[in-house]
Design a protein around this motif. Structure first.
Motif, mmCIF file in Angstrom:
data_model
loop_
_atom_site.group_PDB
_atom_site.id
_atom_site.type_symbol
_atom_site.label_atom_id
_atom_site.label_comp_id
_atom_site.label_asym_id
_atom_site.label_seq_id
_atom_site.Cartn_x
_atom_site.Cartn_y
_atom_site.Cartn_z
ATOM 1 N N THR A 358 0.786 -1.198 0.054
ATOM 2 C CA THR A 358 0.009 0.051 0.012
ATOM 3 C C THR A 358 1.069 1.155 0.163
ATOM 4 O OG1 THR A 358 -1.715 1.176 1.090
ATOM 5 C CG2 THR A 358 -0.159 -0.072 2.664
ATOM 6 N N ASN A 359 0.345 2.426 -0.692
ATOM 7 C CA ASN A 359 0.952 3.546 -0.454
ATOM 8 C C ASN A 359 0.582 4.306 0.692
ATOM 9 O OD1 ASN A 359 2.130 2.848 -2.918
ATOM 10 N ND2 ASN A 359 0.600 3.938 -4.070
ATOM 11 N N TYR A 360 -0.578 3.965 1.174
ATOM 12 C CA TYR A 360 -1.058 4.890 2.451
ATOM 13 C C TYR A 360 -1.802 3.950 3.535
ATOM 14 C CZ TYR A 360 -1.119 8.035 -1.366
ATOM 15 O OH TYR A 360 -0.878 8.927 -2.510
ATOM 16 N N LYS A 361 -0.827 3.352 4.349
ATOM 17 C CA LYS A 361 -0.894 2.510 5.265
ATOM 18 C C LYS A 361 -1.930 2.947 6.337
ATOM 19 C CE LYS A 361 1.131 0.735 9.457
ATOM 20 N NZ LYS A 361 2.325 0.801 10.377
ATOM 21 N N GLU A 362 -2.359 4.449 6.505
ATOM 22 C CA GLU A 362 -3.050 5.070 7.492
ATOM 23 C C GLU A 362 -4.587 4.854 7.152
ATOM 24 O OE1 GLU A 362 -1.779 8.023 4.600
ATOM 25 O OE2 GLU A 362 -0.726 6.691 6.030
ATOM 26 N N LYS A 363 -4.681 4.653 5.684
ATOM 27 C CA LYS A 363 -6.222 4.444 5.101
ATOM 28 C C LYS A 363 -6.670 3.002 5.442
ATOM 29 C CE LYS A 363 -5.797 7.809 1.490
ATOM 30 N NZ LYS A 363 -5.992 8.121 0.059
ATOM 31 N N LEU A 364 -5.859 2.116 5.883
ATOM 32 C CA LEU A 364 -6.238 0.839 5.802
ATOM 33 C C LEU A 364 -7.294 0.590 7.240
ATOM 34 C CD1 LEU A 364 -3.360 -1.093 4.503
ATOM 35 C CD2 LEU A 364 -5.632 -0.654 3.149
ATOM 36 N N ASP A 365 -8.095 -0.244 7.022
ATOM 37 C CA ASP A 365 -8.707 -0.707 8.338
ATOM 38 C C ASP A 365 -7.894 -1.315 9.201
ATOM 39 O OD1 ASP A 365 -10.484 -2.180 10.236
ATOM 40 O OD2 ASP A 365 -12.277 -1.745 8.895
ATOM 41 N N PRO A 366 -7.878 -0.906 10.467
ATOM 42 C CA PRO A 366 -7.046 -1.637 11.466
ATOM 43 C C PRO A 366 -7.144 -3.176 11.687
ATOM 44 C CG PRO A 366 -7.958 0.418 12.392
ATOM 45 C CD PRO A 366 -8.685 -0.017 11.162
ATOM 46 N N ALA A 367 -8.245 -3.704 11.237
ATOM 47 C CA ALA A 367 -8.464 -5.127 11.811
ATOM 48 C C ALA A 367 -7.903 -5.901 10.534
ATOM 49 C CB ALA A 367 -10.132 -5.485 11.521
ATOM 50 N N LEU A 368 -7.481 -5.123 9.343
ATOM 51 C CA LEU A 368 -6.823 -5.959 8.450
ATOM 52 C C LEU A 368 -5.177 -6.039 8.543
ATOM 53 C CD1 LEU A 368 -7.593 -6.806 5.431
ATOM 54 C CD2 LEU A 368 -7.009 -4.537 4.401
ATOM 55 N N ILE A 369 -4.767 -5.007 9.179
ATOM 56 C CA ILE A 369 -3.490 -5.111 9.290
ATOM 57 C C ILE A 369 -2.730 -5.172 10.899
ATOM 58 C CG2 ILE A 369 -2.958 -3.531 7.309
ATOM 59 C CD1 ILE A 369 -2.774 -1.019 9.234
ATOM 60 N N ARG A 370 -3.811 -5.620 11.514
ATOM 61 C CA ARG A 370 -3.116 -5.986 13.055
ATOM 62 C C ARG A 370 -2.296 -7.068 13.078
ATOM 63 N NH1 ARG A 370 -5.226 -10.800 14.759
ATOM 64 N NH2 ARG A 370 -7.020 -11.490 14.520
ATOM 65 N N ARG A 371 -1.444 -7.265 14.045
ATOM 66 C CA ARG A 371 -0.532 -8.267 14.390
ATOM 67 C C ARG A 371 -1.385 -9.675 14.433
ATOM 68 N NH1 ARG A 371 4.114 -5.839 13.124
ATOM 69 N NH2 ARG A 371 4.128 -3.603 14.136
ATOM 70 N N GLY A 372 -1.037 -10.578 13.616
ATOM 71 C CA GLY A 372 -1.491 -11.892 13.565
ATOM 72 C C GLY A 372 -2.003 -12.071 12.247
ATOM 73 N N ARG A 373 -2.354 -10.976 11.476
ATOM 74 C CA ARG A 373 -2.673 -11.159 10.287
ATOM 75 C C ARG A 373 -1.519 -10.540 9.323
ATOM 76 N NH1 ARG A 373 -8.498 -9.085 11.850
ATOM 77 N NH2 ARG A 373 -9.323 -11.110 12.042
ATOM 78 N N MET A 374 -1.023 -9.345 9.497
ATOM 79 C CA MET A 374 0.469 -8.698 8.907
ATOM 80 C C MET A 374 1.051 -8.749 10.116
ATOM 81 S SD MET A 374 -0.224 -8.122 5.582
ATOM 82 C CE MET A 374 -1.148 -9.725 5.852
ATOM 83 N N ASP A 375 2.083 -9.890 10.305
ATOM 84 C CA ASP A 375 2.517 -10.038 11.466
ATOM 85 C C ASP A 375 3.909 -9.009 11.449
ATOM 86 O OD1 ASP A 375 1.599 -12.554 12.621
ATOM 87 O OD2 ASP A 375 2.002 -13.061 10.384
#
Length: 559
Positions: A358-375
């Motif tokens: 992604t070019n804009y990390k802050e735009k993503l849903d926190p549930a999508l990039i939390r630890r355990g999914r995006m380690d």
């Protein structure tokens, strides 16, 4: 061959004799006679203490036996120089020429003190099911060992050589790049990307950290089983465009010898299709979703406090619709994507890397990039001096140059992507001084960017300052006009008081207009849109006040 096995006891002599008899029968006897002889020999061997395990090349459904391929690769890795007769072949999806023992050749192996023998056999028979008078060739690998090693061979040795053989096949095979098409299936091309970690312009410490993490993951089979997690790992690559996110994915796949599955979410119609695509991916692969902030509106945040509370407690994620609902329910939901990454379906496979860019990390849903999914979150930022040195070595074959001292402070003061640096360092001619020309061009580009950045910062600072001054003046003028309005808002019984108040209001407005004009002459930028709107509003207020005063004036005459 007999002399080799006489030193290991009666088992060695017997096994050597068996292999010798098999070789003579296979080589010198006709097919039909050979079949009769081998039948009786097998009956005789049934009374001995030796055990045979045969692995056929093809299974009953005419598919090549994967165990045969793995064992063949394992045998090929065991000193081919000891073989007198070899067969050279390029296996399916392989990129290397493989040498293996020829038919009727044997290979001796030792495992935990046990002496074992592999023998390659070939049987030729007439294919009666075919219309033509053709012959059918059947190959097999036979393992012969003493029966006292039965448990050790069946429970440990066979699993050991299968794992070793599969590793060799994976290392030698030709990797593929897959992409999903409509109707839920994968198509592929050969993956021949040259990117490696050695030629990626990245901070050396971050690069080493990533390499160590990948190595630990590849060796973590038993660890993941012990902690009760699926053998997978998620990576989020984020940063400005041109910082090498796609190249990093290719380097990771080359380093791990994995296939790449490039998942295009816009081609997936429903969650069930997403699960089907996941099930069709192979082990030892990288599943990639690039520019996920542009895919199906995944930047939408869940806004209710209830959803946030449930996420914090680790409860099931609430379904969040990504596209508009339709009667056929042809839609991929955030819940479906999360289950694809981290749900029960994600356990249908092992040794997988899941990578989002992604070019804009802050735009993503926190549930999508939390630890355990995006380690692991890896920022690929602008080019630094260490990254520049890697690019200079790749493009110009330079490890050092006098101009490097001038470039070092410029990289710390200027933002430029590795893609831009690589384009500037690309040689334009075949001249010897082309490297110095490229470096000077890079210095000019960095200095220009530095000057542009400084000028932009000054303009932004001026604009902010003028905006604040304009807001302050507008606030003061509003307060003064409001005070004058209060002076004329109270009616008086004096018949001449209305005319007096109107004159006072006219004087105030005239003073206000003159102040605005003076401001405009001294500082033209202060005469902005907000000031014009403020003057128009003051005129309207003045007209309303005059009308009210006239009403009170005529009313006083009436009473």
């Amino acid at each position: 061959m007999v002399e080799m096995w006489t030193g290991v006891g009666p088992f060695g002599s017997t096994l050597a004799s068996i292999m010798f008899i098999y070789t003579v029968i296979e080589r010198y006897f006709p097919n039909r006679l050979r079949g009769y002889i081998l039948t009786y020999v097998n009956r005789i061997l049934a009374f001995t203490r030796n055990v045979q395990i045969t692995v056929h090349e093809y299974t009953g459904d005419l598919q090549r036996n994967l165990a045969y391929s793995a064992i063949e690769a394992y045998i090929s890795s065991k000193s081919p120089k000891d073989f007198k007769r070899l067969t050279a072949q390029v296996g399916r999806n392989s990129k290397k020429l493989v040498l293996t023992m020829d038919d009727n050749e044997s290979m001796y192996d030792e495992f935990r003190g046990a002496k074992l023998c592999w023998y390659a056999s070939k049987t030729i028979s007439e294919n009666k099911s075919s219309y033509y008078n053709s012959k059918e060739v059947k190959r097999a690998l036979t393992l012969v060992f003493h029966q006292r090693y039965r448990d050790m061979v069946t429970e440990v040795y066979l699993n050991h050589i299968l794992e070793k053989g599969m590793t060799i096949l994976t290392r030698n095979r030709q990797r593929k790049l897959y992409t999903n098409c409509r109707y839920g299936y994968w198509s592929h091309v050969v993956l021949d990307h040259p990117a490696t970690f050695d030629n990626i312009a990245m901070d050396p410490l971050k690069k080493k950290e990533l390499i160590d993490d990948l190595i630990a993951f590849s060796k973590g089979k038993h660890y993941y089983a012990k902690v009760g997690k699926a053998w997978k790992r998620g990576y989020l690559l984020y940063g400005p465009p041109g910082t090498g996110k796609s190249t990093m994915i290719a380097a990771m796949a080359n380093f791990m010898n994995y296939d790449i599955y490039d998942l295009e979410l816009t081609a997936v119609q429903r969650n069930s299709e997403l699960r089907k695509l996941l099930l069709e991916t192979s082990n030892k692969s990288v599943i990639v979703i690039e520019d996920i902030d542009c895919s199906l509106g995944l930047t939408r945040k869940r806004e209710t406090a209830k959803d946030v509370k449930e996420e914090e407690k680790g409860k099931k994620d609430v379904k969040d619709q990504i596209t508009e609902q339709n009667p056929d329910n042809k839609v991929v939901t955030l819940s479906g994507l999360l289950n694809f990454i981290d749900g029960l379906w994600s356990t249908c496979g092992r040794e997988r890397l899941i990578v989002f860019t992604t070019n804009y990390k802050e735009k993503l849903d926190p549930a999508l990039i939390r630890r355990g999914r995006m380690d692991k979150h890896i920022e690929l930022s602008y080019c630094c001096f260490e990254g520049f040195k890697i690019l200079a070595r790749n493009y110009l074959n330079l490890d050092s140059h006098p101009l490097f001292e001038k470039l070092c402070p410029l990289f710390s003061e200027t933002e430029i992507t590795p893609a831009d640096v690589a384009e500037i360092l690309m040689p334009k001619t075949n001249e010897e001084d082309d490297a110095e020309i490229c470096l000077e061009e890079l210095i000019q580009a960095l200095e220009k960017r530095k000057a542009d950045a400084r000028l932009k910062a000054e303009e932004d600072a001026k604009e902010k300052l003028l905006t604040k001054e304009g807001e302050a003046k507008q606030s003061e003028s509003s307060d003064s006009v409001g005070t004058n309005f209060e002076l004329v808002s109270t009616p008086s019984k004096d018949k001449g008081s209305g005319t007096k108040m109107v004159k006072q209001k006219a004087v105030v407005l005239q003073l206000r207009m003159e102040q605005m004009k003076r401001t405009n002459r001294t500082d033209p930028k202060a005469w902005d849109q907000k000031t014009k709107i403020s003057i128009s509003q003051n005129k309207i207020d003045a007209i309303v006040v005059v009308l009210v005063l006239r009403v009170f004036y005529f009313t006083s005459f009436y009473f």
